[in-house]
Write a protein that holds these residues in place. Structure first.
Motif, short mmCIF file in Angstrom:
data_model
loop_
_atom_site.label_atom_id
_atom_site.label_comp_id
_atom_site.label_asym_id
_atom_site.label_seq_id
_atom_site.Cartn_x
_atom_site.Cartn_y
_atom_site.Cartn_z
N ARG A 1 33.72 30.17 33.73
CA ARG A 1 34.48 29.67 32.72
C ARG A 1 34.37 28.14 32.91
N GLY B 1 38.59 25.93 35.99
CA GLY B 1 37.25 26.44 35.76
C GLY B 1 36.98 27.19 37.15
N ARG C 1 35.78 37.71 33.71
CA ARG C 1 35.99 36.73 32.73
C ARG C 1 37.67 37.24 32.16
#
Length: 176
Positions: free
Chosen positions: A163, A154, A71
């Motif tokens: 995400r 994404g 992330r």
């Protein structure tokens, strides 16, 4: 089984009474054995389920252990994309653009090796699980609730949203 058999002072039983008493004792022991067997089978099944659950949890942990690190790397990918978009219009930056594209492809390849994949959203219906709406705009070319622009791509980690994509969603054009 009672202690009558071992007790020499116990009154003598008739053969029918002795058979009845032995049958009752056998039935009691059979019930006890069935209870023990049932408890054993339940314990074995519970143990097997616990073992399978632990294996699933271990696999899940291993599969998503790097999620925080991955992330943190996504903004780096976003910055590569922005740098490439701004440099593509400059002929003098062609060599640098080629190098940055190479680095970006390498980073994407490494992330894919660990289960990270991107998904595109433009033209798709808005899905709150996969999209984060940052704006709504009137759009005649798209049905209401359709993603018309993607601000940030994404990403999925092994099929699960890592995400959500930051998107602009079409709304119906105002009559005014």
């Amino acid at each position: 089984m009672s202690d009558d058999i071992l007790d020499p002072d116990a009154p003598a039983l008739t053969p029918e009474e002795e058979i009845r008493r032995l049958r009752e004792a056998l039935e009691a022991k059979t019930l006890l054995a069935e209870e023990h067997r049932d408890r054993y089978l339940r314990a074995a099944a519970e143990f097997d389920n616990a073992r399978k659950r632990a294996a699933r949890e271990r696999e899940e942990y291993t599969r998503y252990a790097n999620e925080a690190l991955l992330r943190e790397l996504l903004p780096v990918l976003d910055n590569f994309e922005r740098a490439l978009q701004s440099a593509r219009g400059e002929p003098a930056a062609a060599a640098v653009t080629a190098g940055v594209e190479l680095i970006q492809r390498e980073l994407l390849r490494v992330l894919e090796k660990f289960g990270v994949t991107s998904f595109t959203s433009v033209g798709q219906p808005f899905d709150p699980e996969r999209h984060e709406a940052i704006a709504r705009v009137p759009a005649q070319d798209y049905p209401e609730g359709t993603v018309v622009d993607e601000t940030a791509r994404g990403y999925l980690l092994n099929g699960r949203v890592l995400r959500p994509a930051m998107v602009t969603v079409a709304s119906s054009p105002d009559a005014s």
